[in-house]
Design an enzyme around this catalytic site. Structure first.
Site, PDB file in Angstrom:
ATOM      1  N   ASP A 238       0.836  -1.193   0.000  1.00 26.71           N
ATOM      2  CA  ASP A 238       0.000   0.000   0.000  1.00 26.71           C
ATOM      3  C   ASP A 238       0.874   1.247   0.000  1.00 26.71           C
ATOM      4  OD1 ASP A 238      -2.010   1.846   0.203  1.00 26.71           O
ATOM      5  OD2 ASP A 238      -2.380   1.507   2.332  1.00 26.71           O
ATOM      6  N   LYS A 245       1.661   7.809   1.005  1.00 27.40           N
ATOM      7  CA  LYS A 245       2.211   7.770   2.347  1.00 27.40           C
ATOM      8  C   LYS A 245       3.622   8.358   2.345  1.00 27.40           C
ATOM      9  CE  LYS A 245       0.035   3.302   3.520  1.00 27.40           C
ATOM     10  NZ  LYS A 245      -0.759   3.653   4.699  1.00 27.40           N
ATOM     11  N   GLU A 317      -8.058   2.302   1.214  1.00 28.24           N
ATOM     12  CA  GLU A 317      -8.446   1.412   0.113  1.00 28.24           C
ATOM     13  C   GLU A 317      -8.896   0.043   0.586  1.00 28.24           C
ATOM     14  OE1 GLU A 317      -5.111  -0.458   1.473  1.00 28.24           O
ATOM     15  OE2 GLU A 317      -5.320   1.681   1.172  1.00 28.24           O
ATOM     16  N   ARG A 319     -10.924  -0.970   2.911  1.00 27.12           N
ATOM     17  CA  ARG A 319     -12.367  -1.116   3.129  1.00 27.12           C
ATOM     18  C   ARG A 319     -13.124  -1.178   1.800  1.00 27.12           C
ATOM     19  NH1 ARG A 319     -12.542   4.242   6.591  1.00 27.12           N
ATOM     20  NH2 ARG A 319     -10.519   3.321   7.088  1.00 27.12           N
TER      21      ARG A 319
END
Length: 468
Positions: A238, A245, A317, A319
């Site tokens: 991710d 991030k 993302e 969920r």
């Protein structure tokens, strides 16, 4: 060093004595004298080999700490036996312990878990290991201990493997291997076929990656058995997407498929134990990458359920992919529907890395899980599905937003988001796991960790039993 568990003590086996600080005075004269000389404390995890006249080991002392009244600490006492791995000299040993040392099967499990090392990338892996055999006690269920250890090791191995060797395609291969081992029915929906089969949010999250998104699906057990469905978040890495991030926050993002890893470990337990259920496993496997085709903040995505979702943050993302998979799972009205995901940092702020929160409106399941959690020393804690917070997920242009704007109660609002995609399941529970051990302990080094699966397994085992 791996300890081999044996079903009976060998001739000439040497004792491992479980000792509390208060119990040091009850040792034999030579052991007591040696313990005092070496300043052995009896604190949990402390260890001492006692030599004979020729210097050869004749016994070993394992500290299990003071008697505990707190339920969590008392339940974890057997895990002190994990400290034996890497310390016991070669040869045959047997445990001498009273009830204060906890459940014998958990002691056996701890000895297996304590020997775990992720050695895939180490050139010297497996060399010069001592041959150590331990009899854990007459009441230790070695088959169960080994099943539990194998499930935990599967989850740990998957989480520890970096994404260059465990992207969506490799996660599919790992799931297929497990399914084949137990004769499960396996299928996968990949790439643009996700759009044709109405899984638009799984496709949207994963489409920017060179490794195509996919939905992994396998089932096992008799067709008319109670349906138990497991859904695991399989975000293999991710970046945060376009809401990228910072680099420091990406260092552990190989573990963002920890929900999938834990679901596969739990599935292994269920199938190996032959629980009398119709098991289904669903894993949306994606990589949240950045490219010209990445989904964007402000996009509105259609979901399988028909709800529209405004994207407030592309870093939320997990969920989204879970929502499509949960909708599919819910369509066949399972008896129990469980999802597991490394979903929010808010869960770690609330409860720390070792105790995952879970959410469920099923009071009976929740009570059983809470009791099992303590009994098998697999910590979880229920947080509320507080409905007024659901208003914070509202959108001016879509049915729902994937995040709130105030930043409060992040784990609860994520659970409420998912709850909106479950209607038919008789019982649903969501687990927001960390999937990582940040500090070494007697039962494992720093790295990937299985969380909540032993507690969930205990509840399912009690409820459904095994195939006769």
């Amino acid at each position: 060093m791996t300890i081999k568990l044996t079903s009976r003590p060998a001739a000439g086996s040497r004792p491992i004595r479980a000792v509390t600080p208060a119990g040091l005075d009850s040792l034999s004269g030579s052991e007591s004298k040696w313990a005092k000389t070496m300043r052995f404390s009896g604190e949990a995890g402390s260890f001492l080999v006692v030599p004979g006249e020729g210097g050869e080991p004749v016994s070993a002392l394992l500290g299990i700490g003071a008697s505990q009244k707190d339920a969590w600490r008392k339940a974890a006492v057997p895990f002190s036996f994990g400290a034996l791995s890497g310390k016991l000299p070669a040869g045959q040993w047997h445990v001498e312990a009273d009830d204060g040392a906890g459940d014998p099967t958990l002691r056996a499990l701890a000895m297996r878990l304590g020997g775990y090392r992720f050695s895939r990338y180490k050139a010297a892996a497996g060399k010069d290991e001592a041959d150590v055999e331990v009899f854990a006690g007459e009441e230790a269920d070695l088959e169960e201990a080994n099943r539990l250890a194998d499930a935990v090791f599967l989850a740990r191995d998957l989480i520890n493997t970096p994404t260059n060797d465990l992207g969506p395609a490799e996660l599919e291969a790992a799931a297929r291997k497990l399914a084949d081992e137990f004769g499960a029915e396996f299928s996968v929906i990949t790439g643009d076929e996700l759009l044709a089969r109405n899984f638009p949010m799984i496709h949207a999250v994963g489409r920017a990656s060179a490794d195509a998104p996919r939905l992994i699906d396998f089932s096992c057990g008799r067709a008319d058995a109670p349906k138990v469905t497991l859904v695991g978040k399989g975000v293999c890495f991710d970046t945060g997407g376009l809401d990228i991030k910072p680099s420091s926050s990406m260092l552990l993002m190989k573990k963002d498929m920890g929900g999938a890893a834990n679901v596969l470990g739990l599935a292994r337990l269920i199938m190996a134990s032959r629980l009398d259920v119709r098991l289904r496993v669903l894993i949306p496997a994606v990589e949240n990458s950045i490219s010209a085709s990445a989904f964007r903040p402000g996009d509105v995505l259609q979901s399988r359920k028909g709800k529209t979702v405004e994207i407030g943050n592309t870093d939320a993302e997990g969920r989204l992919v879970l929502a499509d998979a949960l909708t599919l799972a819910d369509e066949e009205t399972p008896e129990i529907l469980i999802d597991m995901a490394t979903l929010t940092g808010a869960a770690r702020v609330a409860l720390g890395p070792d105790m995952p929160p879970f959410y469920s409106s099923d009071a009976e399941f929740s009570a059983s899980l809470a009791a099992a959690s303590v009994a098998v020393a697999d910590p979880v804690w229920q947080l509320p599905l507080y409905q007024p917070y659901a208003e914070n997920l509202s959108s001016k242009i879509a049915d729902i937003n994937n995040v709130t704007s105030d930043g409060f109660a992040g784990s609860i609002t994520a659970a409420l988001f998912l709850e909106g995609f479950v209607e038919r399941a008789k019982s649903w529970a969501h687990f927001d796991v960390y999937g990582w051990r940040p500090k070494a302990s007697p039962i494992g080094p720093v790295g990937g960790e299985a969380q909540a699966i032993r507690a969930i397994y205990a509840v399912l085992q009690q409820r459904f039993g095994t195939v006769s």
